[in-house]
Write an enzyme that holds these catalytic residues in place. Structure first.
Site, mmCIF file in Angstrom:
data_model
loop_
_atom_site.group_PDB
_atom_site.id
_atom_site.type_symbol
_atom_site.label_atom_id
_atom_site.label_comp_id
_atom_site.label_asym_id
_atom_site.label_seq_id
_atom_site.Cartn_x
_atom_site.Cartn_y
_atom_site.Cartn_z
ATOM 1 N N HIS A 82 0.842 -1.207 0.000
ATOM 2 C CA HIS A 82 0.000 0.000 0.000
ATOM 3 C C HIS A 82 0.880 1.261 0.000
ATOM 4 C CE1 HIS A 82 -2.970 -2.790 2.085
ATOM 5 N NE2 HIS A 82 -3.691 -2.311 1.087
ATOM 6 N N VAL B 56 4.349 -5.882 -4.737
ATOM 7 C CA VAL B 56 5.461 -5.837 -3.773
ATOM 8 C C VAL B 56 5.482 -7.195 -3.069
ATOM 9 C CG1 VAL B 56 6.398 -4.682 -1.734
ATOM 10 C CG2 VAL B 56 5.203 -3.345 -3.483
ATOM 11 N N LYS C 208 -1.301 -6.797 -7.962
ATOM 12 C CA LYS C 208 -1.628 -8.096 -7.366
ATOM 13 C C LYS C 208 -3.090 -8.432 -7.653
ATOM 14 C CE LYS C 208 -2.411 -9.253 -3.006
ATOM 15 N NZ LYS C 208 -3.504 -10.229 -3.075
ATOM 16 N N GLN D 171 -9.088 -7.040 -10.684
ATOM 17 C CA GLN D 171 -9.709 -5.805 -10.171
ATOM 18 C C GLN D 171 -9.272 -4.600 -11.016
ATOM 19 O OE1 GLN D 171 -10.204 -4.666 -5.868
ATOM 20 N NE2 GLN D 171 -8.364 -3.478 -6.230
HETATM 21 O O1 PAF Z 1 -8.126 -3.501 -3.353
HETATM 22 C C1 PAF Z 1 -8.752 -3.134 -2.343
HETATM 23 O O2 PAF Z 1 -8.216 -2.993 -1.239
HETATM 24 C C2 PAF Z 1 -10.247 -2.858 -2.457
HETATM 25 O O3 PAF Z 1 -10.848 -3.739 -3.351
HETATM 26 C C3 PAF Z 1 -10.554 -1.395 -2.857
HETATM 27 C C4 PAF Z 1 -10.025 -1.067 -4.230
HETATM 28 C C5 PAF Z 1 -9.939 -0.448 -1.833
HETATM 29 C C6 PAF Z 1 -12.059 -1.161 -2.858
HETATM 30 O O4 PAF Z 1 -12.622 -1.360 -1.610
#
Ligand code: PAF
Length: 283
Positions: free
Chosen positions: A37, A178, A151, A155
């Site tokens: 993150h 990562v 990863k 999505q």
């Molecule tokens: O990848 C994530 O952590 C979640 O799917 C996101 C994009 C924050 C949406 O809640």
């Protein structure tokens, strides 16, 4: 770092930034932050003047039997990590602000096709929850750019398609996976693994690398590569959800003519579902 908990306060803070003609980057998260993150945040800093991190455990992307209740909420630790990388704004809203009519009874964004396969097939409704919250966050922030980790490869593809289909004026930037020194892709869900499972989980990456190399070396029998990878995972004690080698851009079955591929794995260790992937460019 400015911490805001309401959409109103977020928009007040962002209006000042927009007045100063500064570009805004959004990093959507569900908290329980790890170095993956933070890499999104530091990459975001290269793309915009102000970086907003959203932290919201979105209930609509969890299935009935999934880990919504046990999903780790670690706000104080997350704040410290975000401050350490000089995040500008943390947006940590509560559920009533995000879903004022209840999460079950609000408008949903659905991206057909791409969400019916892979994780979408195993987790029905999951991507509708993701696209809905991400579209809402895009609307709330009106960010210029948003960053997502590779990863969650599917999505990323689904969000890109939503942005195209809905003409959302935002630039989507993807950030490479990562990994821990063992090769395990960093994930909030790694925290569910026992020490022994964590060691075992590191086996996914070498399987991806071996298959990548076989394809680059000219071995073109995709079905047998996929079956071998699934067998290796099973033999090591994983319960395989899927192993696929697909066209990278469309997530459609790869043919011998395709050069840009992605191999995607989802597999369980105990009750923990791990996903990982590798892109493959053939000569
Ligand atoms: O990848 C994530 O952590 C979640 O799917 C996101 C994009 C924050 C949406 O809640």
């Amino acid at each position: 770092m400015q911490i805001v908990h309401t959409i109103k306060d977020l928009q007040l803070a962002l209006s000042l930034i927009r007045q100063a003609k500064q570009a805004i980057a959004l990093v959507p998260t569900m908290g329980n932050l790890h170095p993956g993150h933070l890499q999104l945040v530091t990459t975001a800093q290269q793309h915009a003047d102000t970086v907003v991190v959203s932290l919201f455990v979105n209930p609509t992307q969890f299935g009935a039997n999934e880990d919504l209740d046990k999903y780790p909420r670690t706000l104080q630790a997350d704040i410290e990590k975000l401050e350490a990388v000089h995040t500008d704004i943390l947006f940590a809203p509560n559920i009533a602000d995000i879903y004022p009519h209840g999460s079950e009874h609000s408008t949903h964004v659905h991206v057909p096709g791409l969400t019916d396969i892979l994780c979408g097939a195993s987790r029905p409704g999951h991507f509708d929850g993701v696209t809905t919250i991400v579209a809402k966050l895009f609307n709330m922030t009106r960010a210029d750019v948003a960053l997502f980790g590779e990863k969650d490869f599917q999505q990323l593809a689904v969000i890109r398609r939503m942005v195209d289909d809905l003409n959302i004026p935002i630039n989507i930037v993807s950030v490479p996976i990562v990994r821990e020194p063992s090769g395990l892709a960093m994930s909030s869900r790694n925290g569910y693994l026992s020490a022994q499972q964590r060691q075992l989980a590191a086996a996914i990456h070498p399987i991806l690398l071996t298959t990548q190399q076989a394809l680059i070396d000219g071995f073109s029998d995709i079905d047998s590569l996929r079956d071998n990878a699934a067998k290796s995972l099973n033999d090591k004690g994983f319960r395989v959800d899927y192993v696929h080698i697909l066209q990278r851009d469309h997530l459609k079955p790869a043919t011998k003519k395709d050069k840009e591929l992605v191999m995607l794995i989802a597999a369980y260790l105990g009750s923990t579902r791990l996903i990982d992937n590798i892109t493959i460019s053939l000569p």
